[in-house]
Scaffold this active site. Structure first.
Site, PDB file in Angstrom:
ATOM      1  N   GLU A 147       0.850  -1.196   0.000  1.00  0.00           N
ATOM      2  CA  GLU A 147       0.000   0.000   0.000  1.00  0.00           C
ATOM      3  C   GLU A 147       0.876   1.233   0.000  1.00  0.00           C
ATOM      4  O   GLU A 147       2.028   1.175   0.431  1.00  0.00           O
ATOM      5  CB  GLU A 147      -0.833   0.035   1.292  1.00  0.00           C
ATOM      6  CG  GLU A 147      -1.802  -1.085   1.425  1.00  0.00           C
ATOM      7  CD  GLU A 147      -2.304  -1.210   2.862  1.00  0.00           C
ATOM      8  OE1 GLU A 147      -2.397  -0.202   3.566  1.00  0.00           O
ATOM      9  OE2 GLU A 147      -2.586  -2.340   3.254  1.00  0.00           O
ATOM     10  N   LYS A 196       2.272   4.594   1.483  1.00  0.00           N
ATOM     11  CA  LYS A 196       2.406   5.107   2.848  1.00  0.00           C
ATOM     12  C   LYS A 196       1.991   6.574   2.826  1.00  0.00           C
ATOM     13  O   LYS A 196       2.688   7.423   2.273  1.00  0.00           O
ATOM     14  CB  LYS A 196       3.839   4.957   3.336  1.00  0.00           C
ATOM     15  CG  LYS A 196       4.005   5.337   4.790  1.00  0.00           C
ATOM     16  CD  LYS A 196       5.350   4.874   5.319  1.00  0.00           C
ATOM     17  CE  LYS A 196       5.471   5.123   6.801  1.00  0.00           C
ATOM     18  NZ  LYS A 196       5.429   6.517   7.179  1.00  0.00           N
ATOM     19  N   ASP A 252       1.368  10.211   3.951  1.00  0.00           N
ATOM     20  CA  ASP A 252       2.099  11.066   4.880  1.00  0.00           C
ATOM     21  C   ASP A 252       1.128  12.013   5.582  1.00  0.00           C
ATOM     22  O   ASP A 252       0.997  13.176   5.225  1.00  0.00           O
ATOM     23  CB  ASP A 252       3.162  11.855   4.101  1.00  0.00           C
ATOM     24  CG  ASP A 252       4.238  12.371   5.027  1.00  0.00           C
ATOM     25  OD1 ASP A 252       4.217  12.023   6.219  1.00  0.00           O
ATOM     26  OD2 ASP A 252       5.106  13.113   4.547  1.00  0.00           O
ATOM     27  N   TYR A 280      -7.087   1.911   6.584  1.00  0.00           N
ATOM     28  CA  TYR A 280      -6.408   0.710   6.092  1.00  0.00           C
ATOM     29  C   TYR A 280      -6.224  -0.403   7.119  1.00  0.00           C
ATOM     30  O   TYR A 280      -5.558  -1.389   6.838  1.00  0.00           O
ATOM     31  CB  TYR A 280      -5.042   1.075   5.520  1.00  0.00           C
ATOM     32  CG  TYR A 280      -4.221   1.954   6.448  1.00  0.00           C
ATOM     33  CD1 TYR A 280      -3.687   1.453   7.629  1.00  0.00           C
ATOM     34  CD2 TYR A 280      -4.013   3.301   6.158  1.00  0.00           C
ATOM     35  CE1 TYR A 280      -2.969   2.253   8.491  1.00  0.00           C
ATOM     36  CE2 TYR A 280      -3.291   4.110   7.021  1.00  0.00           C
ATOM     37  CZ  TYR A 280      -2.774   3.577   8.180  1.00  0.00           C
ATOM     38  OH  TYR A 280      -2.083   4.374   9.035  1.00  0.00           O
ATOM     39  N   LYS A 291      10.837   3.451   2.679  1.00  0.00           N
ATOM     40  CA  LYS A 291      10.781   4.917   2.639  1.00  0.00           C
ATOM     41  C   LYS A 291      11.402   5.438   1.356  1.00  0.00           C
ATOM     42  O   LYS A 291      12.495   5.020   0.976  1.00  0.00           O
ATOM     43  CB  LYS A 291      11.574   5.488   3.816  1.00  0.00           C
ATOM     44  CG  LYS A 291      10.928   5.244   5.160  1.00  0.00           C
ATOM     45  CD  LYS A 291      10.056   6.415   5.513  1.00  0.00           C
ATOM     46  CE  LYS A 291       9.728   6.379   6.985  1.00  0.00           C
ATOM     47  NZ  LYS A 291       9.372   7.603   7.573  1.00  0.00           N
ATOM     48  N   CYS A 302      26.617  47.012   3.122  1.00  0.00           N
ATOM     49  CA  CYS A 302      25.313  46.471   3.534  1.00  0.00           C
ATOM     50  C   CYS A 302      24.242  46.899   2.526  1.00  0.00           C
ATOM     51  O   CYS A 302      24.120  48.101   2.240  1.00  0.00           O
ATOM     52  CB  CYS A 302      24.962  46.988   4.921  1.00  0.00           C
ATOM     53  SG  CYS A 302      23.277  46.595   5.408  1.00  0.00           S
ATOM     54  N   CYS A 326      21.866  49.594   4.549  1.00  0.00           N
ATOM     55  CA  CYS A 326      22.271  50.936   4.983  1.00  0.00           C
ATOM     56  C   CYS A 326      23.483  51.475   4.229  1.00  0.00           C
ATOM     57  O   CYS A 326      23.858  52.633   4.399  1.00  0.00           O
ATOM     58  CB  CYS A 326      22.533  50.953   6.486  1.00  0.00           C
ATOM     59  SG  CYS A 326      23.939  49.952   6.967  1.00  0.00           S
ATOM     60  N   CYS A 372      27.043  43.477   9.095  1.00  0.00           N
ATOM     61  CA  CYS A 372      26.919  44.929   9.069  1.00  0.00           C
ATOM     62  C   CYS A 372      26.932  45.372  10.526  1.00  0.00           C
ATOM     63  O   CYS A 372      26.116  44.903  11.323  1.00  0.00           O
ATOM     64  CB  CYS A 372      25.596  45.333   8.401  1.00  0.00           C
ATOM     65  SG  CYS A 372      25.152  47.039   8.705  1.00  0.00           S
ATOM     66  N   CYS A 386      21.245  50.556  11.040  1.00  0.00           N
ATOM     67  CA  CYS A 386      20.854  49.849   9.830  1.00  0.00           C
ATOM     68  C   CYS A 386      19.355  49.528   9.860  1.00  0.00           C
ATOM     69  O   CYS A 386      18.879  48.833  10.753  1.00  0.00           O
ATOM     70  CB  CYS A 386      21.663  48.566   9.717  1.00  0.00           C
ATOM     71  SG  CYS A 386      21.153  47.543   8.358  1.00  0.00           S
TER      72      CYS A 386
HETATM   73  P1  AMP Z   1       6.412   5.980  10.917  1.00  0.00           P
HETATM   74  O1  AMP Z   1       5.614   7.133  11.428  1.00  0.00           O
HETATM   75  O2  AMP Z   1       7.449   6.359   9.922  1.00  0.00           O
HETATM   76  O3  AMP Z   1       6.874   5.053  12.008  1.00  0.00           O
HETATM   77  O4  AMP Z   1       5.395   5.109  10.037  1.00  0.00           O
HETATM   78  C1  AMP Z   1       4.326   4.467  10.632  1.00  0.00           C
HETATM   79  C2  AMP Z   1       3.070   5.189  10.313  1.00  0.00           C
HETATM   80  O5  AMP Z   1       2.798   5.158   8.927  1.00  0.00           O
HETATM   81  C3  AMP Z   1       1.877   4.536  10.916  1.00  0.00           C
HETATM   82  O6  AMP Z   1       1.707   4.917  12.245  1.00  0.00           O
HETATM   83  C4  AMP Z   1       0.754   5.063  10.051  1.00  0.00           C
HETATM   84  O7  AMP Z   1       0.240   6.215  10.648  1.00  0.00           O
HETATM   85  C5  AMP Z   1       1.436   5.496   8.768  1.00  0.00           C
HETATM   86  N1  AMP Z   1       0.875   4.900   7.550  1.00  0.00           N
HETATM   87  C6  AMP Z   1       0.611   5.592   6.428  1.00  0.00           C
HETATM   88  N2  AMP Z   1       0.093   4.813   5.479  1.00  0.00           N
HETATM   89  C7  AMP Z   1       0.002   3.571   5.988  1.00  0.00           C
HETATM   90  C8  AMP Z   1      -0.475   2.326   5.495  1.00  0.00           C
HETATM   91  N3  AMP Z   1      -0.950   2.201   4.246  1.00  0.00           N
HETATM   92  N4  AMP Z   1      -0.412   1.256   6.320  1.00  0.00           N
HETATM   93  C9  AMP Z   1       0.084   1.363   7.572  1.00  0.00           C
HETATM   94  N5  AMP Z   1       0.540   2.522   8.094  1.00  0.00           N
HETATM   95  C10 AMP Z   1       0.507   3.615   7.317  1.00  0.00           C
END
Ligand code: AMP
Length: 710
Positions: free
Chosen positions: A130, A132, A134, A248, A336, A430, A433, A448, A453
């Site tokens: 899946e 990840k 952010d 998820y 990552k 500067c 000034c 400066c 200034c």
């Molecule tokens: P980290 O904060 O880097 O330790 O990553 C873990 C966090 O990734 C988890 O606590 C989730 O909040 C987040 N996360 C985002 N997408 C997913 C996903 N598809 N499955 C599981 N965790 C996810």
């Protein structure tokens, strides 16, 4: 209803009841219809009606509910935005711990993890990949199918109750769809689901534009914006923030009759949740790695930020067989992405004059979106750095965000260097000034040293009003700039003599569409006066820090405030007395001594005192927190999203327990706490062998008052 009541309205009882029955039927039908379209829109991404038609269904429902308040229920789609949260978010203990994930920093590490998994199971199990997301993680509890609670992750064991804010997010169903209920094990009246709240890139940009226009600090990235929006005291603000979710996970896999992650995602969708469509069920390592590569490639084109791929053993039975370490499941890994790098053109190198007179070269860039926000400027730190990196005006340069927050120019793309690329020359005078600039022996900065200034004065004024100093809400760059230009303010004490007339009539240097000059106006003026008044009672250390003494940042200001009872005491301290204080060396002591012997500064402090600004340490209630962390020095890096604390808030709590806070890592540092997107301090800690704590360990310190045993 009594006969009497009916007489009053002259409506026979039967008619009244019939009308109520009719309204109830219509309300039910409308709610079902709206929920159906919400499901089509958010979960299936396949709307069947226009926004206009949807809105008119909502309007009709609202009108009927207004007429018959007795028919309102909490799960009605009209009931998403409720009242204020109150002073504090209540703690919520998660049914099962919310773990974090182990990371694979590149495809080789991911491969190594898959090898381990293969050894554990005797074969490579089916893997579910899946994106990840952010954002900020949340746990949603449904009792008998109805959303009753939503909580942040917090320390993984205990989070904060953010139900009122979560309810405002339209893609979260207030109750599960009937179709999904048969899969819920009847032995579980309550199930906890998990996912990520995020802010789409475009909404984040819009929010930051609005913040900047209002003189407010922008959010560093969409993740912080999402986390910050969830922790609003007023759900109306959250409702206006355009948050979305991807769900998820289920906390207890036994509570659902589904056999694995892939099936769970299908079930979540059928229950009405927004589930990310980019998933893959993989049988081989190549398939997993291909998914990772493809996701990295599509990263930019997605409407939301992702920072990697999460790979999970698909079968719940197989997951259970490998279980968890103390902080993460063994059956999942987060691959990552490398920090996002973009190329753009360096159009110019300008010079900024700081409040202590330091001249900083700044790269002016063609705007480019990096890690979620538009970057158009980046510091080049100093003259040596510009030459070391060999960046020239006209170059195409590589840009990234350090720790996902601060834009950084990595270097030029030499192959694209135009013939007329210009080597930057450091200024001899500067830019503000016009006085000659100097570079002191052993220093990398040009400076400066003129007392008059204007650029330095402006920076000092901005710093005093900033959130980390006196926090004069609303007093931003534009207003301060105008106040300086019209000659009403030239030093920080001038803020305290501003009158309503000064502010409301302040000419903003712009005209409206009729060609008339725009003034600040009464509403803003009154707000500013109130904010100025409030700033008078900021703590002593903030006042010291706000003065902009050279080398005195937040931490040194605190050290001074702890060591001296009043400004007068600091002002009269000699250099050796100052340098005896923990954290203050000879150079800093000298700068403080010089500051308080400069007549202009003394005069400003006298005027601040006369205005009623705090000039001494608080003599308020004694702090009785046990100093269990005395003698330990902590450094914080990264953002503490999971704890939902700013670094300042966390620092305050540690300090209260006796810890010393420092902004740099050295051999003397006891612990480095690394939050999300920790930066170079993390690397330094590893190099020096300083123990690094994660947010869960920090939360344990807050809970137990004891430092961890490492
Ligand atoms: P980290 O904060 O880097 O330790 O990553 C873990 C966090 O990734 C988890 O606590 C989730 O909040 C987040 N996360 C985002 N997408 C997913 C996903 N598809 N499955 C599981 N965790 C996810």
């Amino acid at each position: 209803m009594t006969q009497q009541d009916n007489k009053l309205f002259d409506i026979p009882a039967d008619d009244n009841e019939a009308a109520l029955r009719e309204a109830s039927k219509r309300i039910d039908a409308l709610r079902r219809e709206i929920e159906h379209h919400t499901y089509l829109y958010y979960a299936l991404d396949a709307p069947e009606i226009t926004d206009f038609a949807y809105d008119s269904l909502m309007r009709e429902l609202r009108e009927l509910e207004d007429k018959h308040p007795e028919l309102i229920v909490a799960t009605s789609p009209t009931r998403r935005v409720g009242g204020y949260v109150g002073e504090q978010f209540a703690p919520v203990t998660h049914e099962q711990r919310m773990y974090s994930l182990d990371n694979a920093m590149d495809l080789e590490e991911l491969d190594a993890w898959m090898t381990k998994i293969e050894e554990t199971y005797g074969h490579l199990p089916e893997l579910c990949c899946e994106l990840k997301i952010d954002g900020s993680s949340i746990a949603l509890t449904y009792e008998d199918g109805v959303l009753v609670r939503a909580a942040t992750r917090g320390d993984g064991t205990t989070g904060e109750d953010v139900t009122a804010n979560i309810r405002t997010i339209k893609d979260i169903p207030l109750h599960l769809r009937d179709e999904a209920m048969p899969a819920v094990d009847p032995a579980f009246s309550s199930i906890e689901l998990r996912g990520e709240v995020y802010m789409p890139k475009s909404s984040f940009e819009a929010l930051n534009h609005a913040a900047e226009a209002n003189g407010k600090a922008p959010f560093a990235n969409p993740r912080n914006a999402a986390a910050g929006s969830l922790r609003q005291k007023d759900p109306h603000i959250t409702a206006g923030r355009d948050l979305s979710t991807f769900i998820y996970a289920v906390a207890n896999t036994a509570s659902l009759e589904v056999s694995g992650q892939w099936e769970l995602l299908q079930w979540l969708k059928s229950a009405g949740f927004h589930v990310n469509p980019d998933v893959a069920k993989c049988k081989t390592r190549e398939e997993v790695k291909d998914f990772c590569k493809a996701s990295l490639e599509k990263r930019d084109s997605l409407a939301y930020e992702i920072d990697g791929v999460v790979v999970k053993v698909n079968s719940f039975a197989e997951q259970a067989a490998s279980g968890f370490t103390s902080h993460a499941p063994r059956w999942a890994i987060a691959y990552k992405f490398p920090p996002e790098e973009k190329t753009t053109v360096l159009t110019d190198i300008t010079v900024q004059v700081g409040r202590t007179g330091v001249l900083t070269p700044v790269a002016e860039l063609s705007p480019v979106v990096v890690a979620g926000s538009t970057v158009s400027r980046a510091t080049l730190h100093n003259e040596d750095e510009v030459h070391r990196k060999d960046v020239r005006i006209g170059d195409t340069v590589i840009v990234r965000k350090a720790g996902d927050v601060i834009p950084e120019v990595l270097g030029p793309v030499l192959a694209l260097r135009p013939d007329d690329a210009l080597v930057w020359q450091a200024p001899k005078t500067c830019p503000s000034c016009g006085m000659p600039v100097i570079r002191e022996a052993g220093e990398s900065a040009l400076r400066c040293v003129s007392i008059d200034c204007p650029a330095q004065a402006l920076e000092r004024l901005l710093h005093w009003a900033s959130r980390e100093a006196m926090d004069i809400d609303g007093m931003g760059e534009e207003i301060i700039g105008r106040l300086v230009e019209v000659g009403r303010v030239s030093d920080v004490a001038d803020y305290y003599s501003l009158t309503q007339a000064d502010l409301e009539m302040l000419d903003m240097g712009r005209t409206n569409k009729d060609g008339n000059p725009i003034h600040l106006g009464t509403t803003v003026a009154l707000k500013l006066l109130d904010a100025i008044e409030q700033s008078k009672s900021r703590s002593f250390d903030r006042v010291i820090g706000g003065l902009g003494i050279r080398h005195v940042g937040k931490n040194t200001a605190r050290d001074l405030a702890e060591a001296f009872p009043s400004m007068e005491a600091i002002a009269s301290a000699e250099i050796d007395e100052l340098s005896e204080i923990h954290g203050i060396g000879e150079r800093v002591a000298k700068a403080i001594w010089v500051f308080f012997r400069t007549p202009d500064n003394v005069q400003v402090i006298e005027r601040l005192q006369a205005a009623g600004v705090t000039m001494a340490a608080s003599t308020g209630e004694a702090d009785d927190t046990p100093k269990t962390l005395a003698g330990l020095t902590f450094v914080l890096t990264g953002s503490l999203d999971e704890l939902g604390l700013t670094r300042d808030e966390a620092s305050d709590r540690l300090r209260l327990m006796g810890a010393k806070m420092s902004s740099s890592v050295s051999g003397k540092t006891s612990f480095v706490v690394a939050g999300t997107a920790a930066g170079s301090k993390y690397d330094k800690a590893i190099k020096l062998g300083v123990p690094v704590l994660d947010e869960a360990q920090l939360a344990r310190i807050f809970e137990t008052g004891q430092p961890p045993v490492v």
